[in-house]
Structure formats: C-alpha cells, structure tokens
Design an enzyme around this catalytic site. Structure first.
Site, PDB file in Angstrom:
ATOM      1  N   ASP A  37       0.855  -1.172   0.000  1.00 48.69           N
ATOM      2  CA  ASP A  37       0.000   0.000   0.000  1.00 48.69           C
ATOM      3  C   ASP A  37       0.902   1.235   0.000  1.00 48.69           C
ATOM      4  OD1 ASP A  37      -2.365   1.663   0.464  1.00 48.69           O
ATOM      5  OD2 ASP A  37      -1.595   1.860   2.507  1.00 48.69           O
ATOM      6  N   THR A  39      -0.152   5.139   1.068  1.00 49.03           N
ATOM      7  CA  THR A  39      -0.315   6.115   2.144  1.00 49.03           C
ATOM      8  C   THR A  39      -0.288   5.454   3.510  1.00 49.03           C
ATOM      9  OG1 THR A  39      -1.653   7.504   0.675  1.00 49.03           O
ATOM     10  CG2 THR A  39      -1.769   7.967   3.035  1.00 49.03           C
ATOM     11  N   ASP A 231      -1.880  -0.491   5.980  1.00 42.43           N
ATOM     12  CA  ASP A 231      -2.134   0.113   7.295  1.00 42.43           C
ATOM     13  C   ASP A 231      -3.571   0.569   7.508  1.00 42.43           C
ATOM     14  OD1 ASP A 231      -1.931   3.591   7.340  1.00 42.43           O
ATOM     15  OD2 ASP A 231      -1.911   2.430   5.508  1.00 42.43           O
TER      16      ASP A 231
END
Length: 332
Positions: A37, A39, A231
């Site tokens: 991922d 960001t 996250d």
C-alpha cells in the site's frame, strides 16, 4: 517443529514483530511476491495540504472550511491533513448533519444547506479534469476534489513523505529472494508512477479495495505466495486474503491490525526484511530438526531391530532427540 516456531515468535516479539502463528513463518520463508500500500505504509501517512485551488466565486478559505466540515468524521490521513490546514488558518470546523465514507473514493456529507462531496476524481468527476489539477498531479501530489450541490468548486492538493528507510529495506527484501514487488494504490496514475519509479517497483493505480483483493487472488492462482503490507481500513480485505498480511501496527487502523497476520509495533520499515530473515532462519532450523530426528530414529530402530540396542536403552534413547531439538531451536 512447534518448539522452533515458538522460539522464533518470541524472538520476533522482542524486536517489535507480532506474529499470529507459525504457519505464517512458513509462508514468509517461501514468499515470492510482495504487495505494498502507499499512504501510511510507504509514506509517513501524515500528508500536508500544499495547495487550495478555487474554481468558482468561492474563496480558498470557504472551500477549505467546507471540505474540513465534510471530512470532520473521516479517519483517512488526507482528511486529517484537510482539518489541520483549516485549523492552521483559523477556520471553524462545523459538524456535518449527515456523513458517508466511501472506501477508496472519499466522503459525502450534508453541511448546512449544502450537499458536499470530497474525494478522488472517480467519486465526483465527469469529463475532463481542470488544467490546474493535471499540473498538480504531475508534481506527484494527491488531489481531493470538492463539490458543492453538484458543482466542482475547488481542488485540494496534498503531499506525503516517503519513509526514509523504505528503499534500503526493499533492496534487502529482494536480496532475500522476493522476486516481485508491486505498489497497489488508490492514487492516480501519475502519482503512483512517480513513486514506483523512485523505488524501482511495478505499480497499479486507481484501485478500489476490491481491486486489491483481486490482485492478491490473481497472484495466488498463479501459484505465488503473496505478502501484503498495509495500514488502513481500505487494506484490511487484501491483508486478510494474502498468505501473509503485515500491518503497520503503530499507525495502522485497528481493523487492519485485526485482519493482518503480522503487526509491526514500530514505524520502522527495516523490520520487514528482518521478518523475512527470521522466517528463513526458522525454516532452516525446522528442517535440521526434522532431518536429525529422522536420522536418529532410523539408526535407533535399525540397532534395536538387529538386537544390538537393548529395549531398556532404546526406550531411554528415545528422549535424547528432544534435547537436541531444544538445543538447536534455542539458537533462534
């Protein structure tokens, strides 16, 4: 061997790696695809608002206040950047009367008499993006488009910072045998390409959460063992689908940590190659334990069958491999 797995899980916990089971160490040791991922995972997850572009008669302050009110209840890092920018300019944050978060796209809210949407071009766009938005994208910035009562009124641009240890960590992961590393992001093509080129990885942009799951399944169906690092809420389904899902535990959302199989308890990407090294060492010890036990039992059974080893001694000797296994596993 459970003893080796327990030893490794305990050692990993002392380093800030929470592993939820020995089978994930086995999967990590044979993993050949790493999906990432963006960001909050590759970047610090604390984007700063850099530009507010007004596209009609509204002022920058009015657009920012409207967007901050709509984003008031959002947990996304970009929403936090919008709220912080509004507070820094001394703007009051109103509470929206209605609020809807749309994973991977943005938010919709009722702010006073206005129906407001804030998010990516896929949420609100139709036709061609404004030229100012294209210029900001070419700078590698992430954009939020602000719509009031169906009219595009402004564009917000935010920039995030790459975690400084990521390039070295990814190089180490490649050296440890992971052949394919790929960035999966909901950001637009230009932003994704700029970051992927910097890191030397493949990428796919404009992805929804369900698209990330599809990518994981695609590689699994090809026979690959997939590790996914993320996250946020948008990452949780893909983390759960992956053979090993790794959550950035300190900055990650509770849902992502719950869905993942490994949680990093420090914001340090150097823990990722350390996790692969622990898995590799563990499986070497496990194979050595199994080989030693098989050879020992083969010799012991042969001697007992030939009458060379008395039954009493054979029974006593049966416990000796456990001591060897404990000693070998303690190296972990």
């Amino acid at each position: 061997t459970p003893i080796a797995m327990i030893a490794s899980i305990g050692a990993a916990a002392r380093r800030g790696l929470l592993i939820k089971g020995g089978k994930y160490l086995e999967a990590l040791a044979r993993a050949d695809v790493l999906l990432l991922d963006k960001t909050g995972t590759l970047t610090l997850g604390r984007p700063q608002l850099t530009d507010v572009v007004a596209l009609n008669s509204m002022s920058q302050e009015e657009i920012l206040a409207l967007a901050a009110a709509a984003e008031r209840s959002s947990e996304h890092p970009l929403a936090e950047a919008v709220r912080e920018a509004a507070v820094a300019r001394g703007l009051a944050l109103r509470d929206p009367e209605q609020f809807e978060a749309i994973p991977g796209l943005g938010v919709r809210a009722q702010v006073g008499e206005a129906h407001v949407a804030v998010g990516s071009w896929r949420l609100i766009g139709n036709g061609v993006q404004p030229a100012s938005a294209t210029e900001l994208e070419q700078q590698g910035k992430t954009l939020l488009f602000v719509v009031r009562n169906g009219e595009l009124v402004g564009v917000l641009a935010a920039a995030d910072t790459l975690r400084p240890e990521v390039p070295v960590a990814l190089a180490e992961v490649r050296r440890l045998g992971v052949g394919h590393i790929e960035l999966l992001t909901g950001d637009n093509e230009r932003v994704a390409a700029a970051l992927a080129e910097r890191l030397g990885v493949a990428y796919r942009a404009n992805l929804m959460p369900e698209h990330k799951i599809a990518v994981v399944k695609e590689y699994q169906e090809q026979g690959h063992t997939v590790v996914m690092v993320g996250d946020g809420v948008n990452d949780a389904p893909a983390l759960a689908q992956a053979d090993v899902g790794i959550a950035m535990g300190v900055v990650g959302t509770p849902l992502a940590i719950e869905a993942a199989h490994v949680a990093l308890m420090h914001e340090d990407w150097r823990l990722i190659p350390e996790l692969f090294r622990i898995a590799s060492r563990t499986m070497r010890v496990v194979k050595l334990n199994l080989g030693f036990t098989a050879a020992y039992n083969l010799v012991g059974l042969s001697l007992a069958a030939l009458g060379i080893l008395p039954p009493v001694l054979a029974a006593a000797a049966q416990s000796l491999p456990d001591i060897g296994i404990l000693a070998n596993s303690s190296r972990l």
